[in-house]
Design an enzyme around this catalytic site. Structure first.
Site, short mmCIF file in Angstrom:
data_model
loop_
_atom_site.label_atom_id
_atom_site.label_comp_id
_atom_site.label_asym_id
_atom_site.label_seq_id
_atom_site.Cartn_x
_atom_site.Cartn_y
_atom_site.Cartn_z
N CYS A 1 0.81 -1.22 0.00
CA CYS A 1 0.00 0.00 0.00
C CYS A 1 0.84 1.28 0.00
O CYS A 1 0.32 2.36 -0.24
CB CYS A 1 -0.95 -0.01 1.19
N HIS B 1 -3.68 6.76 2.93
CA HIS B 1 -4.03 5.46 2.39
C HIS B 1 -5.36 5.02 2.99
O HIS B 1 -5.61 5.19 4.17
CB HIS B 1 -2.93 4.45 2.74
N ASN C 1 -10.06 -0.95 0.12
CA ASN C 1 -8.61 -0.76 0.03
C ASN C 1 -8.11 -1.29 -1.31
O ASN C 1 -8.08 -2.50 -1.53
CB ASN C 1 -7.94 -1.51 1.20
N1 ACO Z 1 -17.34 -10.01 9.62
C1 ACO Z 1 -17.77 -10.31 10.87
N2 ACO Z 1 -16.92 -10.62 11.88
C2 ACO Z 1 -15.61 -10.59 11.60
C3 ACO Z 1 -15.10 -10.30 10.31
C4 ACO Z 1 -16.03 -10.00 9.30
N3 ACO Z 1 -15.66 -9.70 8.04
N4 ACO Z 1 -13.76 -10.37 10.35
C5 ACO Z 1 -13.42 -10.69 11.60
N5 ACO Z 1 -14.53 -10.86 12.35
C6 ACO Z 1 -14.65 -11.18 13.75
C7 ACO Z 1 -13.41 -11.86 14.30
O1 ACO Z 1 -13.43 -13.25 14.04
C8 ACO Z 1 -13.53 -11.56 15.79
O2 ACO Z 1 -14.43 -12.45 16.36
P1 ACO Z 1 -14.16 -13.05 17.83
O3 ACO Z 1 -14.13 -11.84 18.73
O4 ACO Z 1 -15.30 -13.96 18.04
O5 ACO Z 1 -12.82 -13.72 17.74
C9 ACO Z 1 -14.17 -10.17 15.81
O6 ACO Z 1 -14.78 -9.98 14.52
C10 ACO Z 1 -13.18 -9.06 16.04
O7 ACO Z 1 -12.05 -9.28 15.19
P2 ACO Z 1 -10.84 -8.31 15.16
O8 ACO Z 1 -9.79 -8.85 14.25
O9 ACO Z 1 -10.47 -7.91 16.55
O10 ACO Z 1 -11.54 -7.06 14.47
P3 ACO Z 1 -10.93 -5.65 14.26
O11 ACO Z 1 -11.76 -4.63 14.91
O12 ACO Z 1 -9.45 -5.63 14.52
O13 ACO Z 1 -11.13 -5.45 12.69
C11 ACO Z 1 -9.83 -5.52 10.69
C12 ACO Z 1 -10.51 -6.34 11.78
C13 ACO Z 1 -10.89 -4.73 9.96
C14 ACO Z 1 -9.15 -6.49 9.72
C15 ACO Z 1 -8.81 -4.56 11.36
O14 ACO Z 1 -7.99 -5.28 12.23
C16 ACO Z 1 -7.96 -3.87 10.34
O15 ACO Z 1 -8.43 -3.03 9.60
N6 ACO Z 1 -6.65 -4.13 10.34
C17 ACO Z 1 -5.73 -3.50 9.42
C18 ACO Z 1 -5.83 -4.18 8.11
C19 ACO Z 1 -5.21 -3.37 7.02
O16 ACO Z 1 -5.19 -2.18 7.04
N7 ACO Z 1 -4.73 -4.10 6.00
C20 ACO Z 1 -4.22 -3.51 4.82
C21 ACO Z 1 -2.80 -3.20 4.96
S1 ACO Z 1 -2.26 -2.35 3.60
C22 ACO Z 1 -1.52 -3.39 2.48
O17 ACO Z 1 -0.33 -3.37 2.37
C23 ACO Z 1 -2.31 -4.28 1.64
#
Ligand code: ACO
Length: 328
Positions: A112, A252, A282
């Site tokens: 990214c 980003h 994204n």
């Molecule tokens: N729908 C419903 N529930 C979900 C989903 C989904 N799509 N995905 C995860 N969950 C659940 C998890 O299983 C978890 O359940 P549990 O509590 O029973 O274990 C719960 O939701 C919370 O999960 P978290 O991972 O703590 O959720 P979080 O608030 O951290 O959000 C997310 C997850 C959106 C992926 C966040 O961590 C994030 O945005 N991280 C950064 C990712 C990013 O920016 N990536 C791109 C990088 S750039 C590049 O180089 C490509």
């Protein structure tokens, strides 16, 4: 001599994948996706449409806007983690598709942060005096490496491309400064494990779904919140500015909560921050140049404005580029 952006363009494929579509594919909900990420829908390439096709559209739009001919282009840099193929470079395919017969080019891999790495590279080549028309594109067809059975990743990403034309300027505006970083110790937090020299494609790599993006979302989130905010604050301070001086911050677009953390660290108002994540998700290397083109088109950037671009991505990679807009 500085390099400056003299034209911007973007390309988003027509096909739309909404949160409601995803509800039918994995165990998720529109409410969860919007509240945790800010995303409502994303675009997907058509069957057979590759990253180079999106890039060629971007180049053609840049040529149209700038009044240049394909033969005027000296160099094409394509930042992408979804090249058409491992060999040949996507930039070479784009060069052929647009008829840029005097250009050379290469691909750049920094996830990214790729567009900012490319902008810095392209600017320095323009500043050298040797190249006058340099195109930098950020483009990703993320749908080609996303596992649509994995709710941790498939809700986040989309496809799209954006790019800029860089030219020399005698003014003291243009690309003012950059701060770019990499820390490969974060490589296990976001990766496509197979298909390279470490794990060449095999029956096993396919069966174990190793050609898809694997992400430890929580670790990436923490890293992003800290580092995108830090670098944004630092580059402003280094150049004697504060958030008050910024006309627009284009971060980003990975997660609305990450964007808000960086904006709040720089004390920015909502009007100072470009957010389009709800429409596209994204698009990896695409988000910043897509946002930049939308900002120019809607009049959110004007001549002499100070503009800050910031990104983070897999690797880890991260950084900021500071611009003084020179076009009216
Ligand atoms: N729908 C419903 N529930 C979900 C989903 C989904 N799509 N995905 C995860 N969950 C659940 C998890 O299983 C978890 O359940 P549990 O509590 O029973 O274990 C719960 O939701 C919370 O999960 P978290 O991972 O703590 O959720 P979080 O608030 O951290 O959000 C997310 C997850 C959106 C992926 C966040 O961590 C994030 O945005 N991280 C950064 C990712 C990013 O920016 N990536 C791109 C990088 S750039 C590049 O180089 C490509």
């Amino acid at each position: 001599m500085n390099a400056t952006i003299t034209a911007t363009a973007r390309y988003l494929p027509d096909r739309v994948l909404t949160n409601f579509d995803l509800e039918k594919m994995v165990d998720t909900s529109d409410e969860w996706i919007r509240s945790r990420t800010g995303i409502s829908e994303r675009r997907l390439v058509a069957e057979g449409e590759a990253t180079s096709d999106m890039c060629a559209e971007v180049v053609n739009r840049l040529l149209e806007k700038s009044g240049k001919q394909p033969e005027d282009i000296d160099l094409i840099i394509v930042a992408t983690i979804t090249p058409d193929m491992l060999v040949v470079a996507t930039a070479a395919i784009v060069q052929d598709k647009v008829g840029a017969t005097n250009a050379w080019g290469f691909d750049l891999t920094a996830a990214c942060s790729g567009f900012l790495y490319g902008l810095e590279t392209g600017s320095k080549l323009v500043e050298s005096g040797q190249y006058k028309n340099v195109i930098v594109i950020g483009a990703d067809a993320m749908s080609s490496i996303i596992d649509y059975t994995d709710r941790n990743t498939c809700v986040i990403f989309g496809d799209g491309a954006g790019g800029v034309l860089l030219e020399p300027t005698k003014s003291d505006g243009g690309v003012l400064d950059s701060m770019l970083f990499a820390d490969g110790s974060g490589r296990d937090s976001l990766k496509v494990h197979a298909g390279g020299s470490l794990h060449p494609a095999s029956k096993d790599t396919v069966e174990n779904r190793m050609h898809y993006v694997q992400q430890d979302g929580k670790t990436v989130f923490k890293f992003a919140v800290k580092n995108m905010a830090d670098v944004s604050e630092k580059i402003l301070k280094k150049n004697g500015y504060t958030g008050q001086d910024l006309a627009l911050f284009i971060p980003h677009q990975a997660n609305l909560r990450i964007i808000n953390a960086a904006a709040s660290r720089c004390n920015l108002s909502d009007e100072q921050v470009l957010i389009n994540i709800e429409k596209y998700g994204n698009t990896t290397a695409g988000t910043i140049p897509i946002g930049l083109d939308e900002a120019v088109e809607t009049g959110r950037i004007k001549k002499d404005d100070l503009v800050l671009l910031s990104a983070f991505g897999g690797g880890f990679t991260w950084g900021s580029v500071l611009l003084r807009w020179t076009e009216s």
